[in-house]
Write an enzyme that holds these catalytic residues in place. Structure first.
Site: not given
Length: 362
Positions: A155, A199
């Site tokens: 992430h 991300c």
């Protein structure tokens, strides 16, 4: 069936990791919220000169003897490391990255086919990641190979990659710089590829409607210059970085088929790695990724970013492995409930690979 969710509601679903589609879901990785070998022919008669010239002219130049092409002849070709953070600590605030295990399996098979020894690490804290990188670098000191591939998936938060505890990792300072000419002398002058999946912001790319059909060009102008051999190398050189998304935006991942970026990369590399330069393959990946959309009414899009740092030679992988029969298709990633539309999309992806290659040839 008409989805009645607004874009605002869809953003909320992304942050809360709600399932929009029971079969599969496109999620994001964001926190919820020319050298010549001509022989000397001086002193020879004209007929001999002509014969020698024709022999030399007809002789193909080996890629590994061309100073404009990276050498890729070692066995193994190189070492590859895959770090995948798929499960996170409860107090990290991050949800599991469903489908990331598909990326790991496909990338491991691909790198092995290309001729790399692959090392896989799963679900690591920051200290463990740093330790794994140091051990990976030591391998190049013990054995001479031609290339390094480092891949990390996790992430992201605030533009940084996070570990399983939610702690930020500065990819630039704490990972990429470790492979510079000064910090990793064993890889001086050798190609170093970084594949980054996380991300880099919280923006969702919903695309832009165009009023007319736009023809996309898959080639780019590149000028190659014959350079002399230097006694010194720049501190940062021979590095190629591929980020799955651009700064500020999320990176999409399908819960059954893996991340969008690696779906495209694996398909393109499988078909073209034998005889296509890596940067041309990245052009093809970009074209295919631009055509991809999420399987919900928001029709999300994604753009990947390629960064070149002194990576001025061509690179041909020259694969030395064979693709396993069950690796030639990704049907096994789709269970029996997959719709015909989903199966058609996968066929379409392979067709797009071929079409993108035709554009490059033209």
């Amino acid at each position: 069936y008409q989805c009645r969710h607004t874009n605002k509601e869809l953003r909320g679903m992304e942050r809360n990791n709600d399932v929009i589609d029971n079969v599969e879901l496109d999620e994001t990785d964001a926190k919820p919220s020319k050298h010549s070998d001509y022989q000397s022919i001086s002193g020879l008669d004209q007929e001999t000169v002509g014969t020698k010239y024709q022999e030399i002219k007809d002789k193909p130049i080996a890629k590994d003897s061309n100073p404009n092409v990276y050498q890729m002849t070692s066995k193994p070709r190189g070492f590859a490391m895959i770090i995948n953070n798929g499960k996170f600590q409860p107090d990290s605030g991050f949800q599991p990255r469903r489908g990331s295990e598909v990326d790991v399996r496909k990338l491991e098979n691909l790198f092995q086919y290309l001729g790399f020894v692959v090392f896989v690490e799963q679900d690591l804290a920051k200290a463990q990641i740093m330790e794994s990188i140091d051990k990976f670098k030591e391998r190049f000191e013990k054995r001479i190979v031609d290339m390094s591939i480092f891949c990390i998936m996790s992430h992201g938060s605030g533009g940084n990659l996070v570990d399983i505890q939610g702690e930020n990792i500065d990819v630039e300072e704490e990972i990429i710089k470790k492979f510079s000419s000064t910090q990793c002398p064993a890889l001086q002058g050798k190609p170093k590829l970084f594949l980054l999946q996380y991300c880099r912001g919280d923006k969702l790319d919903f695309g832009v409607e165009v009023s007319s059909k736009v023809k996309l060009l898959g080639t780019r102008a590149r000028t190659q210059v014959d350079c002399p051999t230097f006694s010194k190398l720049p501190t940062v050189t021979d590095i190629l970085i591929a980020n799955s998304t651009v700064p500020g935006f999320v990176s999409n991942r399908n819960t059954q088929h893996g991340s969008w970026f690696f779906q495209c990369l694996v398909e393109v590399f499988k078909v073209n790695a034998k005889n296509v330069d890596i940067r041309d393959m990245f052009d093809m990946i970009g074209r295919i990724l631009n055509e991809k959309e999420s399987n919900d009414s928001s029709r999300r899009k994604q753009t990947f970013e390629q960064t070149n740092r002194g990576f001025y030679k061509k690179l041909y992988f020259n694969p030395i492995g064979e693709v396993d029969e069950d690796y030639d298709t990704d049907d096994e990633d789709c269970d029996e409930t997959c719709s015909k539309k989903q199966q058609k999309n996968k066929v379409g992806l392979r067709r797009n690979v071929r079409e993108a290659w035709k554009v490059l040839l033209n």
